[in-house]
Design a protein around this motif. Structure first.
Motif, short mmCIF file in Angstrom:
data_model
loop_
_atom_site.label_atom_id
_atom_site.label_comp_id
_atom_site.label_asym_id
_atom_site.label_seq_id
_atom_site.Cartn_x
_atom_site.Cartn_y
_atom_site.Cartn_z
N UNK A 359 82.21 -36.13 8.00
CA UNK A 359 81.74 -36.20 6.55
C UNK A 359 81.08 -35.07 6.10
N UNK A 360 81.36 -34.66 4.79
CA UNK A 360 80.77 -33.16 4.38
C UNK A 360 80.94 -33.14 2.62
N UNK A 361 80.02 -32.18 2.04
CA UNK A 361 80.25 -32.30 0.56
C UNK A 361 81.51 -31.25 0.30
N UNK A 362 81.83 -30.30 1.32
CA UNK A 362 82.69 -29.42 1.12
C UNK A 362 82.59 -28.06 2.10
N UNK A 363 83.54 -27.44 2.34
CA UNK A 363 83.71 -26.37 3.42
C UNK A 363 82.26 -25.68 3.53
N UNK A 364 81.75 -25.33 2.25
CA UNK A 364 80.77 -24.29 2.18
C UNK A 364 79.40 -25.21 2.19
N UNK A 365 79.06 -26.35 2.25
CA UNK A 365 78.14 -27.05 2.39
C UNK A 365 77.24 -26.75 3.58
N UNK A 366 75.95 -26.69 3.53
CA UNK A 366 75.39 -26.05 4.81
C UNK A 366 75.06 -27.33 5.82
N UNK A 367 75.26 -28.71 5.44
CA UNK A 367 75.07 -29.76 6.16
C UNK A 367 76.63 -30.29 6.41
N UNK A 368 76.68 -31.16 7.58
CA UNK A 368 77.84 -31.87 7.99
C UNK A 368 77.00 -32.97 8.86
N UNK A 369 78.21 -34.06 8.69
CA UNK A 369 77.65 -35.35 9.57
C UNK A 369 79.08 -35.88 10.19
N UNK A 370 78.84 -36.59 11.46
CA UNK A 370 80.09 -36.98 12.31
C UNK A 370 79.57 -38.45 12.53
N UNK A 371 80.30 -39.32 12.26
CA UNK A 371 80.18 -40.76 12.53
C UNK A 371 81.15 -41.33 13.36
N UNK A 372 80.60 -42.23 14.25
CA UNK A 372 81.57 -42.90 15.21
C UNK A 372 81.95 -44.02 14.61
N UNK A 373 83.30 -44.54 14.90
CA UNK A 373 83.76 -45.59 14.19
C UNK A 373 83.53 -46.96 15.04
N UNK A 374 83.54 -48.11 14.44
CA UNK A 374 83.37 -49.36 15.13
C UNK A 374 84.69 -50.07 14.88
N UNK A 375 84.83 -51.01 16.12
CA UNK A 375 85.93 -52.07 15.97
C UNK A 375 85.51 -53.14 15.17
N UNK A 376 86.58 -53.39 14.32
CA UNK A 376 86.22 -54.41 13.25
C UNK A 376 87.47 -55.25 13.19
#
Length: 376
Positions: A359-376
């Motif tokens: 997850x991120x704002x765009x390619x040039x964003x200084x921040x990025x996030x990674x989220x592990x999925x859950x079984x639902x």
């Protein structure tokens, strides 16, 4: 010792130092704040120096005051803070130390407080801090805000109980990186490498130091001076100096969990997604907090099914052109990340229902996030 100081000045300084002091202490003097009054009769400069420590973290704060008689003592940090907080605004506070007692006088109010000797107060030995660089306050604030929510609170994995800071390269350019993870989500911020940071050791800044530093950057502007070794770090900003021991451990190679080949791209309004997740998760069970995202052409259907409470569903417009599929996330973790997105639109890069999501704002964003999925 005898000194007079404005209530607002003393309250601000005490507010910074008393939050370092633990509420319960087996060593009595660690409940105290060290107050040193000094004056230079030649220059006329005088003031108070306040210090507090928990043996892992130490803060020193300087405040302007009129000093009649130099001296030093230690007094209960929380008690003095509570007293000053309840004094009337604009009051002049007179601090006098004699015969093992501190007298606090403001207007008609008078308090006598027990003290402990200044010589018994422990000080963290910094040693050599060979790496030295500065960061603008705004940059440091951004680094903290965009990573600290992902710090682990699991004490058994102590090496995840802080923000990992290290130098690296990106596109041939030297950069400074900060990352935090709790195993379920990862946050990383990349900023240009400041002058003097080259060759610095990889360090893990503890959670409590990060929390105290965040309070200080809220009230400061300009630059923060940072000095560090492999075991200690020191931040100097405004009238405060914060020194902390670093976490002695090895941070995992987090780059391995950042996906590079997630080919399903979802573009969506970050506030609409966050608000939708917040609404449907109202009925989610406290234990799992799971929300399901069903992706279809140009829309996402958010749903939560709870055996106890029933079912909730909401449709959110989006830009999505890949084949339909479903994925589940922890609602709180997803909202924490979306809360850090500053742009209107957020990019969600997906692979499948079991793979990490980027997850991120765009390619040039200084921040990025990674989220592990859950079984639902």
């Amino acid at each position: 010792m005898k000194a007079t100081i404005e209530r607002a000045t003393l309250l601000k300084s005490l507010g910074h130092v008393q939050s370092v002091v633990e509420r319960r202490n087996t060593i009595p003097i660690l409940s105290n704040v060290l107050i040193e009054a000094s004056g230079d009769p030649v220059s006329g400069a005088s003031g108070l120096r306040l210090m507090a420590t928990d043996l892992d973290l130490q803060i020193v704060e300087s405040a302007t005051a009129h000093v009649d008689q130099p001296g030093a003592t230690t007094v209960s940090a929380h008690t003095l803070f509570d007293i000053v907080r309840k004094l009337p605004e604009g009051a002049q506070v007179e601090l006098t130390v004699a015969e093992g007692k501190m007298t606090v006088v403001a207007g008609r109010a008078r308090f006598n407080l027990a003290t402990l000797p200044r010589d018994d107060f422990p000080v963290i030995a910094e040693g050599e801090l060979p790496t030295h660089f500065t960061l603008p306050v705004a940059v440091l604030r951004q680094i903290i805000d965009k990573t600290r929510f992902a710090i682990s609170s699991e004490e058994t994995r102590y090496y995840l109980n802080g923000i990992f800071v290290h130098v690296s390269e990106e596109g041939g350019q030297p950069v400074l990186r900060a990352a935090a993870t709790d195993g379920h989500r990862l946050a990383r911020v990349t900023v240009p490498q400041p002058q003097g940071a080259a060759g610095m050791p990889d360090v893990i800044v503890p959670r409590k130091c990060v929390a105290e530093l965040r309070k200080l950057v809220d009230e400061a502007d300009g630059d923060v001076e940072i000095s560090l070794s492999s075991s200690k770090i020191r931040f100097s900003l405004g009238g405060a100096v914060l020194t902390s021991k670093l976490i002695d451990g090895t941070f995992p190679d987090y780059s391995r969990v950042i996906p590079t080949a997630n080919d399903r791209l979802l573009r969506i309004d970050s506030k609409s997604l966050s608000n939708g997740v917040d609404r449907v998760s109202t009925i989610a069970s406290e234990k799992t907090r799971a929300v399901k995202l069903a992706l279809d052409r140009d829309k996402v259907t958010l749903s939560v099914t709870s055996p106890e409470n029933g079912r909730a569903e909401e449709e959110v417009a989006a830009v999505y052109a890949s084949e339909p599929f479903e994925i589940g996330f922890n609602a709180r973790y997803l909202m924490d990340i979306l809360g850090q997105i500053e742009s209107e639109e957020v990019e969600v890069h997906l692979a499948d229902a079991a793979a990490p999501t980027l997850i991120r704002e765009g390619e040039k964003s200084p921040a990025l996030y990674v989220l592990m999925p859950m079984r639902v």
